[in-house]
Motif scaffolding. Sequence first.
Motif, PDB file in Angstrom:
ATOM      1  N   ALA A 102       0.840  -1.190   0.000  1.00  0.00           N
ATOM      2  CA  ALA A 102       0.000   0.000   0.000  1.00  0.00           C
ATOM      3  C   ALA A 102       0.877   1.242   0.000  1.00  0.00           C
ATOM      4  CB  ALA A 102      -0.918   0.001   1.212  1.00  0.00           C
ATOM      5  N   LEU A 103       0.532   2.200  -0.857  1.00  0.00           N
ATOM      6  CA  LEU A 103       1.256   3.456  -0.971  1.00  0.00           C
ATOM      7  C   LEU A 103       0.303   4.592  -0.622  1.00  0.00           C
ATOM      8  CD1 LEU A 103       2.931   1.423  -2.697  1.00  0.00           C
ATOM      9  CD2 LEU A 103       3.304   3.260  -4.326  1.00  0.00           C
ATOM     10  N   ALA A 104       0.605   5.334   0.435  1.00  0.00           N
ATOM     11  CA  ALA A 104      -0.228   6.467   0.843  1.00  0.00           C
ATOM     12  C   ALA A 104       0.392   7.756   0.329  1.00  0.00           C
ATOM     13  CB  ALA A 104      -0.356   6.511   2.364  1.00  0.00           C
ATOM     14  N   ASN A 105      -0.402   8.594  -0.334  1.00  0.00           N
ATOM     15  CA  ASN A 105       0.181   9.788  -0.938  1.00  0.00           C
ATOM     16  C   ASN A 105      -0.333  11.084  -0.321  1.00  0.00           C
ATOM     17  OD1 ASN A 105      -2.294  10.488  -2.193  1.00  0.00           O
ATOM     18  ND2 ASN A 105      -1.753   9.452  -4.104  1.00  0.00           N
ATOM     19  N   ILE A 106       0.241  12.171  -0.783  1.00  0.00           N
ATOM     20  CA  ILE A 106      -0.037  13.483  -0.221  1.00  0.00           C
ATOM     21  C   ILE A 106      -1.433  13.994  -0.582  1.00  0.00           C
ATOM     22  CG2 ILE A 106       0.830  14.881  -2.155  1.00  0.00           C
ATOM     23  CD1 ILE A 106       2.272  16.617  -0.020  1.00  0.00           C
ATOM     24  N   MET A 107      -2.082  13.367  -1.548  1.00  0.00           N
ATOM     25  CA  MET A 107      -3.430  13.748  -1.945  1.00  0.00           C
ATOM     26  C   MET A 107      -4.498  13.102  -1.078  1.00  0.00           C
ATOM     27  SD  MET A 107      -2.639  15.781  -4.312  1.00  0.00           S
ATOM     28  CE  MET A 107      -4.276  16.172  -4.925  1.00  0.00           C
ATOM     29  N   GLY A 108      -4.086  12.180  -0.194  1.00  0.00           N
ATOM     30  CA  GLY A 108      -5.045  11.479   0.657  1.00  0.00           C
ATOM     31  C   GLY A 108      -5.472  10.137   0.113  1.00  0.00           C
ATOM     32  N   ASP A 109      -4.868   9.700  -0.984  1.00  0.00           N
ATOM     33  CA  ASP A 109      -5.226   8.426  -1.609  1.00  0.00           C
ATOM     34  C   ASP A 109      -4.287   7.313  -1.164  1.00  0.00           C
ATOM     35  OD1 ASP A 109      -7.017  10.016  -3.015  1.00  0.00           O
ATOM     36  OD2 ASP A 109      -5.678  10.204  -4.747  1.00  0.00           O
ATOM     37  N   VAL A 110      -4.756   6.070  -1.309  1.00  0.00           N
ATOM     38  CA  VAL A 110      -3.925   4.895  -1.095  1.00  0.00           C
ATOM     39  C   VAL A 110      -3.963   4.043  -2.353  1.00  0.00           C
ATOM     40  CG1 VAL A 110      -3.593   2.771   0.237  1.00  0.00           C
ATOM     41  CG2 VAL A 110      -4.287   4.879   1.402  1.00  0.00           C
ATOM     42  N   ARG A 340      17.940   9.215  -5.341  1.00  0.00           N
ATOM     43  CA  ARG A 340      18.534  10.518  -5.637  1.00  0.00           C
ATOM     44  C   ARG A 340      18.167  11.559  -4.586  1.00  0.00           C
ATOM     45  NH1 ARG A 340      17.562   8.666 -11.019  1.00  0.00           N
ATOM     46  NH2 ARG A 340      15.367   9.178 -10.797  1.00  0.00           N
ATOM     47  N   LEU A 341      16.994  11.380  -3.966  1.00  0.00           N
ATOM     48  CA  LEU A 341      16.482  12.345  -2.992  1.00  0.00           C
ATOM     49  C   LEU A 341      16.241  11.646  -1.653  1.00  0.00           C
ATOM     50  CD1 LEU A 341      13.976  14.360  -5.236  1.00  0.00           C
ATOM     51  CD2 LEU A 341      16.296  15.005  -4.564  1.00  0.00           C
ATOM     52  N   PRO A 342      15.939  12.397  -0.590  1.00  0.00           N
ATOM     53  CA  PRO A 342      15.745  11.788   0.734  1.00  0.00           C
ATOM     54  C   PRO A 342      14.716  10.665   0.744  1.00  0.00           C
ATOM     55  CG  PRO A 342      15.876  14.168   0.936  1.00  0.00           C
ATOM     56  CD  PRO A 342      15.867  13.878  -0.533  1.00  0.00           C
ATOM     57  N   VAL A 343      14.957   9.686   1.598  1.00  0.00           N
ATOM     58  CA  VAL A 343      14.056   8.553   1.769  1.00  0.00           C
ATOM     59  C   VAL A 343      13.091   8.853   2.907  1.00  0.00           C
ATOM     60  CG1 VAL A 343      13.909   6.125   2.451  1.00  0.00           C
ATOM     61  CG2 VAL A 343      15.661   6.867   0.830  1.00  0.00           C
ATOM     62  N   GLU A 344      11.823   8.607   2.657  1.00  0.00           N
ATOM     63  CA  GLU A 344      10.778   8.936   3.618  1.00  0.00           C
ATOM     64  C   GLU A 344      10.410   7.758   4.515  1.00  0.00           C
ATOM     65  OE1 GLU A 344       8.165  11.846   5.197  1.00  0.00           O
ATOM     66  OE2 GLU A 344       9.708  12.045   3.665  1.00  0.00           O
ATOM     67  N   CYS A 345      10.427   6.534   3.949  1.00  0.00           N
ATOM     68  CA  CYS A 345       9.898   5.398   4.695  1.00  0.00           C
ATOM     69  C   CYS A 345      10.519   4.095   4.203  1.00  0.00           C
ATOM     70  CB  CYS A 345       8.379   5.344   4.540  1.00  0.00           C
ATOM     71  SG  CYS A 345       7.577   4.012   5.462  1.00  0.00           S
ATOM     72  N   LEU A 346      10.628   3.111   5.110  1.00  0.00           N
ATOM     73  CA  LEU A 346      11.082   1.763   4.793  1.00  0.00           C
ATOM     74  C   LEU A 346      10.086   0.760   5.346  1.00  0.00           C
ATOM     75  CD1 LEU A 346      14.845   1.976   5.896  1.00  0.00           C
ATOM     76  CD2 LEU A 346      14.035   1.890   3.533  1.00  0.00           C
ATOM     77  N   ASP A 347       9.958  -0.377   4.654  1.00  0.00           N
ATOM     78  CA  ASP A 347       9.163  -1.481   5.193  1.00  0.00           C
ATOM     79  C   ASP A 347       9.712  -2.787   4.644  1.00  0.00           C
ATOM     80  OD1 ASP A 347       7.281  -2.602   6.834  1.00  0.00           O
ATOM     81  OD2 ASP A 347       5.609  -2.365   5.445  1.00  0.00           O
ATOM     82  N   SER A 357      11.490   1.081  -0.237  1.00  0.00           N
ATOM     83  CA  SER A 357      11.798   2.435   0.231  1.00  0.00           C
ATOM     84  C   SER A 357      11.122   3.435  -0.682  1.00  0.00           C
ATOM     85  CB  SER A 357      13.309   2.666   0.247  1.00  0.00           C
ATOM     86  OG  SER A 357      13.893   2.385  -1.018  1.00  0.00           O
ATOM     87  N   CYS A 358      10.587   4.506  -0.100  1.00  0.00           N
ATOM     88  CA  CYS A 358       9.987   5.570  -0.902  1.00  0.00           C
ATOM     89  C   CYS A 358      10.753   6.859  -0.658  1.00  0.00           C
ATOM     90  CB  CYS A 358       8.508   5.746  -0.581  1.00  0.00           C
ATOM     91  SG  CYS A 358       8.143   6.284   1.107  1.00  0.00           S
ATOM     92  N   SER A 359      10.910   7.639  -1.723  1.00  0.00           N
ATOM     93  CA  SER A 359      11.699   8.860  -1.626  1.00  0.00           C
ATOM     94  C   SER A 359      10.916  10.057  -2.138  1.00  0.00           C
ATOM     95  CB  SER A 359      13.000   8.712  -2.435  1.00  0.00           C
ATOM     96  OG  SER A 359      12.764   8.960  -3.802  1.00  0.00           O
ATOM     97  N   HIS A 360      11.548  11.219  -2.062  1.00  0.00           N
ATOM     98  CA  HIS A 360      10.925  12.452  -2.539  1.00  0.00           C
ATOM     99  C   HIS A 360      10.865  12.512  -4.058  1.00  0.00           C
ATOM    100  CE1 HIS A 360      11.704  14.803   1.466  1.00  0.00           C
ATOM    101  NE2 HIS A 360      11.204  13.603   1.658  1.00  0.00           N
ATOM    102  N   ASP A 361      11.390  11.510  -4.724  1.00  0.00           N
ATOM    103  CA  ASP A 361      11.268  11.383  -6.179  1.00  0.00           C
ATOM    104  C   ASP A 361       9.905  10.851  -6.602  1.00  0.00           C
ATOM    105  OD1 ASP A 361      13.498  12.388  -7.297  1.00  0.00           O
ATOM    106  OD2 ASP A 361      14.584  10.511  -7.451  1.00  0.00           O
ATOM    107  N   ASN A 362       9.030  10.581  -5.625  1.00  0.00           N
ATOM    108  CA  ASN A 362       7.727   9.946  -5.880  1.00  0.00           C
ATOM    109  C   ASN A 362       7.886   8.507  -6.363  1.00  0.00           C
ATOM    110  OD1 ASN A 362       6.837  12.503  -5.315  1.00  0.00           O
ATOM    111  ND2 ASN A 362       6.172  12.979  -7.395  1.00  0.00           N
ATOM    112  N   ASP A 363       8.987   7.861  -5.991  1.00  0.00           N
ATOM    113  CA  ASP A 363       9.191   6.483  -6.424  1.00  0.00           C
ATOM    114  C   ASP A 363       9.309   5.554  -5.226  1.00  0.00           C
ATOM    115  OD1 ASP A 363      11.641   7.233  -5.452  1.00  0.00           O
ATOM    116  OD2 ASP A 363      12.788   6.694  -7.226  1.00  0.00           O
ATOM    117  N   VAL A 364       8.976   4.289  -5.480  1.00  0.00           N
ATOM    118  CA  VAL A 364       9.123   3.226  -4.486  1.00  0.00           C
ATOM    119  C   VAL A 364      10.011   2.157  -5.095  1.00  0.00           C
ATOM    120  CG1 VAL A 364       7.948   1.460  -3.118  1.00  0.00           C
ATOM    121  CG2 VAL A 364       6.858   3.685  -3.482  1.00  0.00           C
TER     122      VAL A 364
END
Length: 411
Positions: A102-110, A340-347, A357-364
């Motif tokens: 599951a990927l939770a985003n800044i728009m409120g969607d999963v 390339r950019l900071p990592v936000e979360c690991l699981d 891992s998800c980063s500020h690049d909008n990638d997982v």
Amino acid sequence: MTIEFRGFEKNSSDESGSDSSEEYVTDDDNDSTGNNDQDMSGNEAGELEIQEGDDDDDEGDEDEVVKAIKAEKNKPRDHPPTITCEDFIVDISFNPAKNLIALANIMGDVLLYEYNDNETKLVNTLELHLKACRDVEFDSEGTTMYTTAKDKAIMVTDVETGKLKKNYENVHDEPVYSMLCLDKNKIVTGDDAGTVKLWDMRKPDPIFSIKIGEEHVADMITNDARKYLVCAGGDGVLTSIDLKGSKIYSTSEDYDSELTCMGLFRSDTKLLVGSSKGKMYLFNWKEFGLHSDEYIGQKHSISCMIPITQNIVVTSGEDGVLRAAHMFPQRQLGIVGQHRLPVECLDISHDGCYIASCSHDNDVKFWNISYFETIDSIIDVTEKQNKKKDMSNNLPSSSVKNASDFFSGLA
């Protein structure tokens, strides 16, 4: 006691790209072993370069850890392709029962993705929250998904059907920052202003509400006994709560930086806490007032960590590099991967084969970590760290070209 192991300073971005679409994401060019045959100085692509030392040590007496990683490097790296999204990914969570993330985003969607070694497939998009979805968790069976967001709501969703089961509105006075699922019916939430609440999904109101500080509750953790809940605060204080007694159990000394993330080791007897200044503090379970050991992990902020085995942790944060370290004894193992950019979360996946891992690049990105079990079992707890041998070593999933840069700051 302070043990210093400084981190990787070089900008080691993974430049391999990934294709993305709304339904399928393929990643033929994003093999995390990297395409470094031009940079490996005569080694074939995919092999691990072992640098020769200048001393007179017996060349045949090769470190067992290096041997294990070298052997893994020669094998194909099996991992799902990268997922690239349109919106910023705030949190990720693996399903504990099947190949679903599951990927939770800044728009409120999963976004729910099925994954395997060949593809990642978008199976459902759930528009749940009005503002940024800050935390997504599955229950222990993987049938129910809990989400919370900046809109102060908790959503309970059926994973199979995607239908909303329950909706709690205005659960905190301030936006919810973190959440932890305790069992099939109970969760805890922490908000931006330091309030923690325990919820039973069969009841309309929280079981208790406790104010533990003035800053956000960055992370929460408990062990299998579910007796104590430990909270890492943005104010630099570690607070433990007696869940059965509904009261604060202990409060730590005031650390000089935000406490950001936590992990349990050694059969839940050791608690490791990361901070915004790159330090990691080790606590004995139930002794949360003062740390027993302190490690200087890196110069950059540590945003997230994930225990891989009883002894090995992977951390990441501001510089986008995923580092692996053996904690008992303390020893750096190498770089698992990088963004390339900071990592936000690991699981970690339900079968223990991958971390994401998800980063500020909008990638997982996915990283195969199955080799860690072998590495963990052959590290001799009585052996002192051999920095020269470790300098020759990068982990199989990493495409960082110069391993010695990572270990150059070892004290």
